[in-house]
Design an enzyme around this catalytic site. Structure first.
Site, short mmCIF file in Angstrom:
data_model
loop_
_atom_site.label_atom_id
_atom_site.label_comp_id
_atom_site.label_asym_id
_atom_site.label_seq_id
_atom_site.Cartn_x
_atom_site.Cartn_y
_atom_site.Cartn_z
N GLU B 130 82.52 36.09 59.09
CA GLU B 130 83.11 36.07 60.41
C GLU B 130 82.32 36.92 61.29
OE1 GLU B 130 86.25 34.14 61.62
OE2 GLU B 130 84.62 34.82 63.28
N VAL B 133 78.74 36.28 63.71
CA VAL B 133 78.45 35.93 65.04
C VAL B 133 79.61 36.45 65.78
CG1 VAL B 133 78.26 33.87 66.57
CG2 VAL B 133 77.46 33.87 64.30
N GLY B 135 80.73 39.59 66.92
CA GLY B 135 81.55 40.68 66.10
C GLY B 135 83.06 40.32 65.80
N ILE B 137 85.09 38.93 67.45
CA ILE B 137 85.39 37.53 68.00
C ILE B 137 85.70 36.57 66.74
CG2 ILE B 137 85.35 35.78 69.71
CD1 ILE B 137 83.58 37.62 71.04
N LYS B 206 71.99 33.26 65.39
CA LYS B 206 73.38 33.02 65.42
C LYS B 206 73.73 31.45 65.83
CE LYS B 206 74.78 37.76 66.76
NZ LYS B 206 74.82 38.72 67.88
#
Lengths: 439, 439
Positions: B130, B133, B135, B137, B206
């Site tokens: 998680e 990409v 941080g 979020i 990303k």
């Protein structure tokens, strides 16, 4: 080629969402099977009336009126009937038979959530409900999983599309509340009886669900303070924008410490509030939803998207079905709901917020001091005051408008201040009292 | 009281994120144990130098330099070393020993993702990422789980905080790119060598991860078309705002059909683009990140928050640790990565986008027609043209500025048009060519 595992899916409810879920499961069967690791076979769709017209392409032979019989055949049960009963009983039947259950039923979760989660845990099944809040916006899984290692401090949510549409239309088009509601009804955003939306009942259910999840604590629906948005006037919306705010109906969940008792706990409430135009929630227009989350390590996050239309809700339900299927394929029981924190649920009297108070006052020297004293006498600290030029009254007794924004204050202190202001000889009228959030 | 299960967590890397993850695991131990259903015991933190100063409160006796020995003791391994090696080898060691692995290593996932996912699936372990990409979020889990039943058609992401800070500062403060970069460096947003950020390498990694996940298809890093943002000028940013756009460095993942071959596939690309000011991505300021997702049923969704600071990344890592722990407690293998769709990965030449072309042209009758012909001759359809008043040149040959926005066109057609325009006698110069996204 190895024969792929098959999982039997029962859909309870043949309305808009149920029809779309069943249709998409059939139409996208191969694609979903590849993602889930199992063929998702729709074994039946429970309807009230076999002959009623319905959306989507559901083969007639899948329709049934016997929910209990269908549940016994299913690995995954999708409850889209809505309401408390028979939804509750059917979900318990499904969980007790070992099926995973997917539901979009916010009323049921807010009312009987703990009973349902307990039943799921007993048999190692799992209850999924991504569609219950925010339609297709992923908010349940982010709170339950992605933020599971963090401490959520506050959630501010626009979780009811109907009321956001109405307030946004008042703001953008200058419509009165009545006209904006009529337009929302015409467009199908509001139901024939809009009470659940405009009185905040729908948002309160979602607030209970979000607070329970975010704080790992059961927050019962009765503990959610609820005020609807029917008292919001066009004048308030227009003045708010001039002062740099948008009016939104917010669901607010907070982890707070009661100033009087020092008790740390959680609160949930729904009411209209002023949101600064610079806040991301102020830019949520139309019937869209957004949930703004503040957490200790993550900082501020926002999740934004369309509210709960039929197809959006179907998207969230299908995601839950694939998740449930993956767990069946992997084996092992479902993950139990985390409510181990058991924080006290604090009453509205523990909450402090900022307030904006608009007064019509007599325009003469000394008035500002007299009014400021009413605030300070009750321990309410004033952050900002703006006074208009003389804008009413008559020659003998001209009046002006005074807009006061307070620092955070308890509701009881603010209420006492407003009572005193209303009785003050220099105040002609208390025009408006609104909470300010997101600052 | 029943003795609670204990899970051993090894942290590889004692930098900013590693130190914070270890410190928070220790400091919030009881709270996280209640959520995870197991005590999360930090069995060690692998560092390069035992005596280096570090953030957070990690007991000295937990520090070790022997990663392989520590991995053998762990149920959950957190890789926060970064880079390709030894991170890859250590993750494979961990997965092969049956441990679940959490990583924030976007470079490694974009380069060796398939090998790592395969290794996890072989032993029934799970790889969580998680934090790779956006941080804190939540974007990985929403794409993998919440949208697993939907069809994602497009992702537009601001996934690099450094470049968004620079472009936003150029826009808001009127700084040149050089000055904005210097400020980003001073504030710690940009590294001493900013190449990975400003040339789009970070965003491209990303993009590969997001495209793979969204389209259930392995999208290799080499297939991501990459353009940095070093060619963006202050003049472009200023003109863009006047024309109603913000300039953003976007990671764009699309499911498209190649117009020439009819092949349906996926593409991923990173480049600067004009985003209409009305689009939610245009309001993403400073070093924040946001990912805008369009899906068939869900419609448009946006996920917004701070980018990858140390504490934000730690939040995402801790969420993954709790998720991994819950699975260990429940039992059963991890869920394998879904790449079963195996869609073809199409080259940049299959992509069509809108373009904004700014030209300095000779201000005389017939020029607009001559230029329009250059577009139509190459099959590029013009959506809008705006011409300034005479703003340059001299008395004999006055010039004006022409801004043309096209409909969607292939890159090759656009390139041919630009070449022709540059050679045209009525064009003094091609000032700027920028893609337009989000319309």
């Amino acid at each position: 080629m190895i024969e792929q595992r098959k999982l039997r899916v029962a859909v309870l409810g043949g309305g808009s969402v149920g029809s779309q879920v069943a249709s998409l499961l059939i139409a996208h069967g191969d694609e979903l099977a590849a993602r889930a690791g199992a063929v998702l076979e729709v074994v039946g769709v429970v309807v009230r009336n076999l002959d009623a017209p319905r959306d989507g392409d559901i083969p007639r032979e899948l329709l049934t009126t016997d929910a209990s019989a269908l549940i016994l055949q299913a690995d995954i049960v999708v409850e889209l009937i809505g309401g408390l009963e028979p939804a509750r009983t059917l979900i318990l039947e499904a969980l007790n038979s070992g099926a995973d259950v997917i539901t979009a039923n916010k009323a049921l979760l807010a009312t009987h959530g703990p009973e349902l989660f307990e039943a799921a845990e007993q048999v190692g099944a799992q209850l999924h409900y991504e569609a219950a809040v925010g339609g297709a916006i992923p908010i349940i899984r982010p709170l339950r999983d992605s933020l599971a290692g963090d401490r959520v401090s506050r959630i501010l949510g626009i979780v009811n599309g109907t009321t956001n549409y109405i307030l946004d239309r008042m703001d953008v088009e200058g419509d009165t509340l009545e006209n904006a509601l009529a337009e929302a009804t015409r467009l199908g955003y509001a139901e024939a009886d809009p009470t659940a939306d405009i009185e905040g009942f729908d948002a309160a259910q979602k607030a209970a669900i979000l607070a329970s999840l975010a704080f790992h604590t059961t927050v019962p629906l009765e503990a959610v303070h609820r005020e609807g948005m029917t008292s919001v006037t066009l004048e308030q919306v227009v003045s708010a924008r001039k002062a740099g705010y948008a009016v939104k109906l917010l669901a607010i969940c907070e982890r707070i410490t009661d100033a009087a008792t020092g008790v740390e706990g959680v609160t949930a409430r729904v009411h209209p509030a002023l949101v600064p135009l610079s806040h991301p929630l102020a830019s949520v227009h139309g019937a869209n939803n957004a949930v703004f989350v503040e957490a200790e390590a993550a900082g501020s996050l926002m999740f934004y998207g369309a509210g709960a239309g039929g197809i959006q809700t179907a998207s969230a339900v299908l995601g839950d079905i694939v998740s449930a299927a993956r767990r069946h394929v992997a084996g092992g029981p479902g993950v139990a709901e985390s409510t181990q924190a058991n924080l006290p649920v604090l009453p509205m009297s523990s909450v402090t917020t900022k307030y904006q108070i608009t007064l019509t006052v007599v325009d003469e020297p000394g008035v500002l001091a007299a009014i400021a004293t009413q605030f300070s006498d009750r321990g309410v600290s004033v952050e900002a005051v703006s006074q208009s030029v003389r804008d009413g009254g008559d020659e003998a007794r001209p009046t002006a408008t005074l807009v006061i924004v307070t620092h955070r204050a308890a509701e009881s202190s603010l209420a006492a201040t407003v009572t005193a202001l209303a009785a003050s000889p220099v105040v002609s009228s208390v025009v408006s009292v609104l909470r300010v959030e997101g600052q």
